[in-house]
Design a protein around this motif. Sequence first.
Motif, PDB file in Angstrom:
ATOM      1  N   UNK A 424       0.820  -1.218   0.000  1.00 21.86           N
ATOM      2  CA  UNK A 424       0.000   0.000   0.000  1.00 21.86           C
ATOM      3  C   UNK A 424       0.852   1.265   0.000  1.00 21.86           C
ATOM      4  N   UNK A 425       1.868   1.267  -0.836  1.00 14.10           N
ATOM      5  CA  UNK A 425       2.748   2.428  -0.971  1.00 14.10           C
ATOM      6  C   UNK A 425       2.185   3.333  -2.058  1.00 14.10           C
ATOM      7  N   UNK A 426       1.912   4.576  -1.719  1.00 14.25           N
ATOM      8  CA  UNK A 426       1.337   5.516  -2.681  1.00 14.25           C
ATOM      9  C   UNK A 426       2.278   6.661  -3.032  1.00 14.25           C
ATOM     10  N   UNK A 427       3.328   6.858  -2.248  1.00 11.10           N
ATOM     11  CA  UNK A 427       4.304   7.882  -2.592  1.00 11.10           C
ATOM     12  C   UNK A 427       5.613   7.589  -1.870  1.00 11.10           C
ATOM     13  N   UNK A 428       6.669   8.175  -2.390  1.00 15.45           N
ATOM     14  CA  UNK A 428       7.993   8.048  -1.778  1.00 15.45           C
ATOM     15  C   UNK A 428       8.299   9.323  -0.980  1.00 15.45           C
ATOM     16  N   UNK A 429       9.064   9.227   0.114  1.00 14.73           N
ATOM     17  CA  UNK A 429       9.482   7.972   0.753  1.00 14.73           C
ATOM     18  C   UNK A 429       8.354   7.367   1.581  1.00 14.73           C
ATOM     19  N   UNK A 430       8.461   6.070   1.825  1.00 17.78           N
ATOM     20  CA  UNK A 430       7.490   5.370   2.671  1.00 17.78           C
ATOM     21  C   UNK A 430       8.250   4.320   3.477  1.00 17.78           C
ATOM     22  N   UNK A 431       7.712   3.991   4.644  1.00 19.81           N
ATOM     23  CA  UNK A 431       8.432   3.118   5.576  1.00 19.81           C
ATOM     24  C   UNK A 431       7.480   2.090   6.186  1.00 19.81           C
ATOM     25  N   UNK A 432       8.000   0.888   6.374  1.00 22.54           N
ATOM     26  CA  UNK A 432       7.247  -0.185   7.033  1.00 22.54           C
ATOM     27  C   UNK A 432       8.198  -0.875   8.013  1.00 22.54           C
ATOM     28  N   UNK A 433       7.702  -1.149   9.222  1.00 19.56           N
ATOM     29  CA  UNK A 433       8.486  -1.860  10.219  1.00 19.56           C
ATOM     30  C   UNK A 433       7.849  -3.229  10.458  1.00 19.56           C
ATOM     31  N   UNK A 434       8.656  -4.275  10.339  1.00 15.32           N
ATOM     32  CA  UNK A 434       8.193  -5.653  10.473  1.00 15.32           C
ATOM     33  C   UNK A 434       8.846  -6.278  11.699  1.00 15.32           C
TER      34      UNK A 434
END
Length: 468
Positions: A424-434
């Motif tokens: 669900x990335x719609x623009x940069x930058x984007x971040x996800x923590x797993x």
Amino acid sequence: MRSALFVLLSLLTLNGVCKETTIRGLAPHYIGQSVRVNAYQDYISMVEKSLATTTVLADSTFETTIDLDRTTELVLHFGQSYAVIFADPGRDYQLLVPPPEQSSAPYKVQEEEVGVYIENLRGSDINHLIFDFHDYLDNFMYWTFDIIGSESFSDSLRSFKTVLSLRYDPVDHDYFQNYVIYSVASLDMINHIDIDQEKLQIQRFLLYLEEEPVRYENPMYMKYVQDFFKDYFARLPITRERKVFKYLATNETDSLDWLLSLDPFLSRDSLRSLVILNSLQEAYMSEDFPQEKVLEMIHEYGNQSDMEFVSMIANNLENRLRRMDPGQPAPDFEVTTISGETRTLSDYTGEYLYITFFSPECSACLEEMNIMPTLHERYGTQFRFLSLAVEPDEALTKFAQSHPTYYWDIASIRNSEELLTRYEITQFPAYVLIDKEGNILQAPAYAPSPSGNYTSIDRTFFELSKTD
């Protein structure tokens, strides 16, 4: 309207035998990039099912085959562009794919739709029929747009229906017939003339929905149903709306189903099920209802239904709405880093993983990336870093070489752009923590620099590091 074209089809429709359908073409602006052939599983969740994947070769050609048992709307993904065509079973489609539009904002990552040219279309092909119909429809709307809502528009619409009947009566194509029927039905919906709206709504229901099978695989039928029952929960009498709240809060699926069955428009199980699922999605999006309870209701409704298509839609809808919730499994991936190593999600099991989606052309991305070496030095023994970009390997390698302090995993997803959709990335930058088990911990995660509330990912790292 009730001539051969507009006599709605029988209650039972049988799927045909699977036939091999070929999708081939020229895409000179996408050489080396993947081509993904998908189809919508349903028109409520809009979840796509993968049918085939191929690559645009050095000579600009691509080709793949899929098995279809019915006319299907296909979504073709070319890199960060997509095109929509319809496909009849057993046909061979030769496409010419235009270049993507040049974006003035490289940090925007939504796919751009491009219109493909389909060569040598037969007159009986679904694409030719739909193109032809939309020429007539566009022309009609051009000349009548200013009179929508008047008796003059109603008169023009009646004449337009006659024209369509004369033109398309001989066409023996169920999918197309219903595509036209419900497209025209939608024109009825927009013409709010000054008459008894309740009576008009009853007439529309009797004409288009009462005895007709649920055609959940036809986009125009589904659009009509969604427009007809739009904001259904919110339009209920206050006493019934309160009951909806109660049944959601207590997860009383049968009670909700019974309540809606009192509506004469929803006496049929199949149509009622569609409306309930669509209304639950609206309730989730509105945030006027408790979202977790809505998700629980969707889950239970799908489990309890004895209709396969209802269970499928409910499952798709729940998965889409929960996809990036904390605690849900993170979407899997397989990428090759610029150092040549293959990385999958499981390679990071046992460690926290901080994923950055970026573009070297995005100045905001570079500002954030410049902070990450400090974070990597401070937390690199407990947290793994992975930076993903859509640029090709050569450009990304050159970028990394000019930034020697970026010594964590960096990979191109040039041929895996579907990851942007899945995360669900719609623009940069984007971040996800797993987390260590491969589940979503934060999505979106905090950026390296402080946000508006002065919180950055540094604080999250620090808190998590204290618990280990």
